[in-house]
Design a protein around this motif. Sequence first.
Motif, mmCIF file in Angstrom:
data_model
loop_
_atom_site.group_PDB
_atom_site.id
_atom_site.type_symbol
_atom_site.label_atom_id
_atom_site.label_comp_id
_atom_site.label_asym_id
_atom_site.label_seq_id
_atom_site.Cartn_x
_atom_site.Cartn_y
_atom_site.Cartn_z
ATOM 1 N N ILE A 102 24.031 -56.504 39.291
ATOM 2 C CA ILE A 102 25.327 -57.173 39.288
ATOM 3 C C ILE A 102 26.302 -56.260 40.020
ATOM 4 O O ILE A 102 26.128 -55.027 40.027
ATOM 5 N N ASP A 103 27.297 -56.854 40.657
ATOM 6 C CA ASP A 103 28.281 -56.043 41.364
ATOM 7 C C ASP A 103 29.673 -56.253 40.776
ATOM 8 O O ASP A 103 29.842 -56.960 39.774
ATOM 9 N N ARG A 104 30.658 -55.637 41.388
ATOM 10 C CA ARG A 104 32.023 -55.663 40.850
ATOM 11 C C ARG A 104 32.598 -57.075 40.779
ATOM 12 O O ARG A 104 33.555 -57.326 40.041
ATOM 13 N N PHE A 105 32.040 -57.985 41.557
ATOM 14 C CA PHE A 105 32.538 -59.359 41.586
ATOM 15 C C PHE A 105 31.854 -60.258 40.549
ATOM 16 O O PHE A 105 32.239 -61.410 40.384
ATOM 17 N N GLY A 106 30.809 -59.737 39.910
ATOM 18 C CA GLY A 106 30.016 -60.569 39.022
ATOM 19 C C GLY A 106 28.906 -61.312 39.730
ATOM 20 O O GLY A 106 28.210 -62.130 39.126
ATOM 21 N N GLN A 107 28.727 -61.056 41.031
ATOM 22 C CA GLN A 107 27.595 -61.630 41.746
ATOM 23 C C GLN A 107 26.312 -60.992 41.210
ATOM 24 O O GLN A 107 26.236 -59.773 41.039
ATOM 25 N N ALA A 108 25.304 -61.820 40.959
ATOM 26 C CA ALA A 108 24.092 -61.332 40.306
ATOM 27 C C ALA A 108 22.870 -61.618 41.166
ATOM 28 O O ALA A 108 22.843 -62.555 41.959
ATOM 29 N N ASN A 109 21.830 -60.789 40.964
ATOM 30 C CA ASN A 109 20.616 -60.839 41.778
ATOM 31 C C ASN A 109 19.380 -60.843 40.887
ATOM 32 O O ASN A 109 19.227 -59.990 40.013
ATOM 33 N N ILE A 110 18.493 -61.825 41.119
ATOM 34 C CA ILE A 110 17.172 -61.820 40.486
ATOM 35 C C ILE A 110 16.075 -62.037 41.524
ATOM 36 O O ILE A 110 14.940 -62.357 41.184
ATOM 37 N N SER A 111 16.403 -61.864 42.807
ATOM 38 C CA SER A 111 15.482 -62.254 43.875
ATOM 39 C C SER A 111 14.708 -61.085 44.466
ATOM 40 O O SER A 111 13.485 -61.021 44.333
ATOM 41 N N VAL A 112 15.386 -60.165 45.139
ATOM 42 C CA VAL A 112 14.706 -59.056 45.818
ATOM 43 C C VAL A 112 15.521 -57.782 45.684
ATOM 44 O O VAL A 112 16.733 -57.817 45.506
ATOM 45 N N ILE A 113 14.839 -56.647 45.787
ATOM 46 C CA ILE A 113 15.494 -55.347 45.919
ATOM 47 C C ILE A 113 15.289 -54.899 47.356
ATOM 48 O O ILE A 113 14.158 -54.869 47.857
ATOM 49 N N GLY A 114 16.381 -54.548 48.025
ATOM 50 C CA GLY A 114 16.306 -54.177 49.427
ATOM 51 C C GLY A 114 16.609 -55.364 50.323
ATOM 52 O O GLY A 114 17.115 -56.399 49.885
ATOM 53 N N LYS A 118 12.538 -57.762 54.407
ATOM 54 C CA LYS A 118 11.483 -56.795 54.122
ATOM 55 C C LYS A 118 11.841 -56.057 52.835
ATOM 56 O O LYS A 118 12.206 -54.882 52.845
ATOM 57 N N PRO A 119 11.725 -56.725 51.702
ATOM 58 C CA PRO A 119 12.206 -56.141 50.443
ATOM 59 C C PRO A 119 11.314 -55.018 49.930
ATOM 60 O O PRO A 119 10.107 -54.988 50.187
ATOM 61 N N LYS A 120 11.928 -54.113 49.177
ATOM 62 C CA LYS A 120 11.164 -53.093 48.466
ATOM 63 C C LYS A 120 10.403 -53.719 47.303
ATOM 64 O O LYS A 120 9.316 -53.251 46.939
ATOM 65 N N ALA A 121 10.997 -54.732 46.706
ATOM 66 C CA ALA A 121 10.358 -55.439 45.595
ATOM 67 C C ALA A 121 10.822 -56.883 45.612
ATOM 68 O O ALA A 121 11.997 -57.161 45.851
ATOM 69 N N ALA A 122 9.900 -57.803 45.392
ATOM 70 C CA ALA A 122 10.220 -59.225 45.286
ATOM 71 C C ALA A 122 10.071 -59.652 43.835
ATOM 72 O O ALA A 122 9.110 -59.283 43.166
#
Length: 271
Positions: A102-114, A118-122
């Motif tokens: 999560i970031d300062r705006f409240g935007q959230a991620n459950i998809s990929v890291i990187g 070409k993600p580090k993790a999917a």
Amino acid sequence: MTQNSYSLAELVIAACAEVWRDDGEVMATGIGPLPRIGAGLAKLSFAPAIQTTDGEVYYTSEPVGPGKRAAEPEFEGIANYDRVFSALWSGRRHALVGPVQIDRFGQANISVIGDHKKPKAAMLGARGFPGNSISHPNSFFFQNHNKRAFVEGEVDFVCMAGYNPARYRNGAAPKGLDLRRIITNLCVMDFGGPDHQIRVISLHPGVTFEEVQDNTGFPLVRPDGDIPVTPAPTPEQLELIAKIDPNNVRATVFKDNPVGDRRPAGDKREA
């Protein structure tokens, strides 16, 4: 633990329950063991009108905890796609979800890291996050409060809308955007700062604001005066938690840590 003590997991469950206070008749969705038990605690104590499911396809008269069931619950009605999405799109759902970032705006991620190409993790992919975030209230749970979860810039892939004017269409926030609370192993926060900045509203016993800020990748709003301590679960709440979670799944989340030992399960470092 003594008879009157409680674990970090039980403190977090009580804090999770509070997100549904005063919500009225809405579908309460808790993703993960502690949010799910928290929804049940809210229903059995101060929010009887909220609707909970068995985690599969039925609404139930009483909460269904995680793990093996000793008996089938009493079903109130079917919770198929039509009924779930009717509640969701009309704003009559409040979800407590567990994103990876999560970031300062409240935007959230459950998809990929990187990088998405070409993600580090999917992980899961965006799934229902985009539509959910602009249709009904959302709150968040993070088992481990650190800078990998609370990132410095934007999340690596924006799955859930947040209070980020740079991403607003036509310069206005989505009509249904309503981010409520964030519960972690360190504190409880909300979006009550100026321009919806994330603000610390209570600290778990033994935690300081400086510790929370040091584990966050962006500045947090500190309220004026002393920051309250997160309320402990009452004896009555502890009884209800045990009723909802007879399998004691809650003990696996923080290694059944006492309050003050905030390591997640699997962390081998000395307390």
